[in-house]
Design an enzyme around this catalytic site. Structure first.
Site, PDB file in Angstrom:
ATOM      1  N   GLU A  19       0.809  -1.224   0.000  1.00  0.00           N
ATOM      2  CA  GLU A  19       0.000   0.000   0.000  1.00  0.00           C
ATOM      3  C   GLU A  19       0.836   1.265   0.000  1.00  0.00           C
ATOM      4  O   GLU A  19       0.558   2.213  -0.733  1.00  0.00           O
ATOM      5  CB  GLU A  19      -0.955   0.010   1.201  1.00  0.00           C
ATOM      6  CG  GLU A  19      -2.120  -0.965   1.098  1.00  0.00           C
ATOM      7  CD  GLU A  19      -1.768  -2.380   1.497  1.00  0.00           C
ATOM      8  OE1 GLU A  19      -0.623  -2.608   1.950  1.00  0.00           O
ATOM      9  OE2 GLU A  19      -2.626  -3.283   1.387  1.00  0.00           O
ATOM     10  N   HIS A  58     -10.394  -5.258  10.584  1.00  0.00           N
ATOM     11  CA  HIS A  58     -11.117  -4.989   9.343  1.00  0.00           C
ATOM     12  C   HIS A  58     -12.378  -4.156   9.549  1.00  0.00           C
ATOM     13  O   HIS A  58     -13.103  -3.918   8.596  1.00  0.00           O
ATOM     14  CB  HIS A  58     -11.520  -6.303   8.655  1.00  0.00           C
ATOM     15  CG  HIS A  58     -10.410  -6.934   7.867  1.00  0.00           C
ATOM     16  ND1 HIS A  58      -9.314  -7.497   8.462  1.00  0.00           N
ATOM     17  CD2 HIS A  58     -10.230  -7.098   6.532  1.00  0.00           C
ATOM     18  CE1 HIS A  58      -8.517  -7.991   7.529  1.00  0.00           C
ATOM     19  NE2 HIS A  58      -9.045  -7.753   6.347  1.00  0.00           N
TER      20      HIS A  58
END
Lengths: 373, 328
Positions: free
Chosen positions: B60, B129
């Protein structure tokens, strides 16, 4: 044997290295006088690493650096007074005094900044090179970083993509052997940084960073390789900084003996000796250059010192781009000189012909690997 | 107007903007041949090719920084975060570079880039998450932060974000992708920085954004049955906040409840309270109430997950409290 380099080129290199040296000495002096604050990372000793590449590149090749970032823009032709003004936090600085020593930006000379987070500029350079490929331009991007940044994840993530996508980017690791006060040999499993390229099937090689001609040759060659679409290159410039990490660092982690030994490899007298040996110039020529540069740097310090601080309403500018707002052109703003500004193609002009992963190729590879799609 | 799912509205916005401007490209994990982890980029690889719909490695920080660099020299990247939870790894590039380039260069550079992806709770995905992280980014000058609730806003705001000259972060509700709504075709651009009164009312204003909007509408319907008239103000943009719209609504209803999926401490809602109390204190008939996610990490167990998040009953209770009604 006659020198393969023109007198003009060699003297230009000398002039630029001497300019950086003198500028940095004066910056150090201004820091001790309290006129420059924050961190001020001097480039003294590393001049060859900036000047060789600049001479080997096209003026429109992109370049960016870390926080030790005064040398490259000076070599590329930035106004010394405006760089000094930036160091002093004056409104006439390249970033109007908002960036300071660690964030010199001179887009007119395609210098896309100094960055203060170790390794944070490494992915940016790959992105600039990506844009060149995307637009089918033959520009290369040169990115400087220090030896300590080689341990950052950002470098490894970027090398992987740059190599896989064959991006035209030259990474120059300025290995001055210390990440702040920590010797690279103490914290790196493999202290030879250039070897890290091999993990990403990327070209990597060491260069004598104390030799401006070695830097020139290495970058000339690397740029050709990049422009031919062969992918990125990592050059490890083995160099040494004669001063501390920043002005705030007395550098007590090094022995006096070590520094004295390294000073013998000073790149500036080395080039001077070479030019003299080649019979291309004698002392009077160097003295003239030095006098000119000294006057230029004196003038730069005076200009900065006499410049006003930025006005307080500058606080509210340059954070968000307002609709229709133009980009600021520093030399035009400060000196009233007309400058050419990079123009990027609009969405209508641009035709993207590049395929990152040609579909037929990808499908053939899948088929060969027995993948069902 | 055709009915589209939230994800289809985003897909339409991307396709239209990529057709309009060849500088726009999409990069992210699984955006190409997999057609998007949440199918937002469905079919785009076939349409635009691999130079413009780019499957990134799972790195990322790397592909975010790469795209910031591309934006510095004139491209207009859209970076898909598979979820905003993973964008935490890229935060240095978003915050230290994208947000600050213009400032540090004294106005020489601009960084027109969009970071987008699903945020908020997933369905029983536990702590790493399930987080509503928009408040973190709303903190930084130099960024714009948007969080549309409806498919129409999702399309119109993504188009505006891609055309914006600044870094824009778009939080899409992970559980909103399949929600349907009417979406105008073609040139439908919703300006950033403008809140929207989604339901008119006179007794109390509920201020919210993204997925919580649906709980608020549900609460408003329930309350209407009891004769309580609720105005629902959808902020849509969290940075910059639409002060004018917030104040106008509170001055009309004299009571406010702020509903935020994320944690309350240092949340966006805290800034909304600040705006109200400093600029409309005399218009208030009751202290402002906040309904936020509980100040704990998200659990996997269904009952704990549910208890952690705001819902319609909690919102109804808060509304009754500011109305000094029973049960408060």
């Amino acid at each position: 044997m006659a020198s393969p380099y023109s007198k003009e080129l060699l003297l230009d290199m000398y002039r630029k290295m001497y300019l950086i040296r003198r500028f940095e000495e004066r910056a150090g002096q201004q820091y001790t006088l309290g006129k420059i604050a924050g961190f001020c990372h001097l480039y003294i000793g590393q001049e060859a690493v900036a000047v060789g590449p600049v001479e080997a590149l096209r003026p429109d090749d992109y370049m960016l650096s870390a926080y030790r970032d005064h040398g490259q823009p000076l070599a590329r032709g930035s106004d010394a007074g405006m760089v000094m003004a930036e160091l002093m936090g004056r409104g006439t600085g390249y970033s109007k005094g908002k960036g300071g020593s660690m964030h010199i930006f001179d887009i007119e000379h395609h210098f896309y900044g100094g960055y203060g987070i170790v390794g944070g500029q490494i992915p940016l350079a790959a992105g600039m090179a990506f844009a060149s490929r995307y637009r089918n331009e033959d520009r290369v991007t040169v990115c400087y970083f220090g030896d300590a940044a080689a341990s950052q994840g950002a470098l490894h993530e970027t090398f992987n993509m740059a190599s896989k996508w064959k991006l035209p980017v030259i990474y120059i690791c300025e290995n001055n052997r210390y990440g702040m006060g920590t010797a690279i040999s103490r914290i790196a499993a493999v202290p030879e940084i250039y070897k890290r390229a091999s993990a990403y099937d990327m070209r990597g090689e060491p260069v004598d960073g104390m030799d401006v001609l070695a830097m020139y040759e290495a970058v000339k060659d690397a740029a050709e390789y990049c422009r031919a679409g062969k992918g990125p290159v990592l050059l490890e410039a083995n160099t040494y900084r004669f001063r501390g990490h920043s002005m705030a660092d007395p550098a007590t982690y090094r022995t006096k003996h070590e520094v004295e030994e390294e000073r013998k490899g000073d790149p500036i007298p080395k080039l001077r000796a070479y030019i003299k040996k080649q019979g291309l110039a004698q002392d009077d020529v160097f003295e003239t250059i030095e006098e000119e540069v000294n006057a230029l740097v004196d003038q730069a310090v005076k200009f900065a010192d006499e410049s006003p601080e930025p006005s307080l309403d500058e606080l509210w500018r340059d954070t968000i781009v307002e609709e229709g707002e133009e980009d600021v052109r520093p030399r035009e703003r400060v000196l009233g000189q007309k400058v050419t500004w990079p123009k990027y193609p609009s969405g209508q002009e641009l035709k993207v012909t590049w395929d990152l992963e040609p579909r037929e190729q990808a499908e053939a590879a899948d088929k060969k690997a027995g993948l069902i799609r | 107007m055709p009915e589209l799912m939230y994800r289809e509205a985003l897909n339409q916005a991307l396709a239209e903007e990529m057709e309009r401007d060849a500088n726009v490209y999409l990069i992210g994990e699984e955006v190409g041949r997999y057609n998007g982890a949440f199918k937002v980029s469905q079919g785009l690889l076939d349409k635009f090719g691999s130079a413009r719909i780019i499957d990134a490695p799972i790195a990322e920080l790397g592909f975010t920084g790469l795209s910031v660099g591309a934006a510095m020299v004139g491209l207009r990247p859209v970076v898909e975060m598979m979820t905003w939870n993973f964008a935490i790894l890229a935060m240095d590039q978003i915050v230290n570079n994208a947000a600050k380039l213009r400032h540090m260069s004294g106005g020489q550079l601009r960084c027109p880039i969009v970071f987008r992806g699903p945020g908020g709770a997933g369905g029983r995905l536990s702590s790493q998450h399930s987080q509503a992280l928009e408040a973190n980014y709303a903190h930084f000058p130099g960024l714009k932060v948007i969080a549309p609730a409806t498919p129409a806003d999702a399309k119109g705001m993504l188009k505006a974000a891609i055309r914006d000259e600044n870094p824009v972060l778009m939080f899409e509700g992970e559980r909103l992708y399949a929600i349907k709504g009417h979406v105008p075709e073609g040139e439908h651009v919703v300006p950033l920085g403008k809140a929207d009164v989604k339901r008119e009312g006179t007794d109390v204003t509920i201020i919210t954004w993204s997925r919580m909007y649906y709980f608020c509408m549900q609460a408003a319907e329930e309350l209407a049955k009891e004769g309580i008239s609720v105005e629902v103000l959808d902020l849509r943009t969290l940075r910059p906040l639409d002060e004018e719209a917030i104040l106008a609504s509170v001055r009309k209803t004299n009571r406010a409840v702020i509903v935020e999926e994320g944690w309350g401490l240092a949340g966006v809602g805290a800034s909304v309270v600040d705006i109200i109390q400093s600029k409309a204190f005399d218009d208030l008939d009751a202290p402002v109430e906040r309904v936020t996610g509980l100040d704990v990490n998200m659990s996997y167990a269904a009952n704990l997950e549910n208890a952690t998040q705001p819902d319609a009953p909690k919102i109804i209770a808060a509304v009754k409290k500011v109305l000094y009604r029973e049960g408060a």
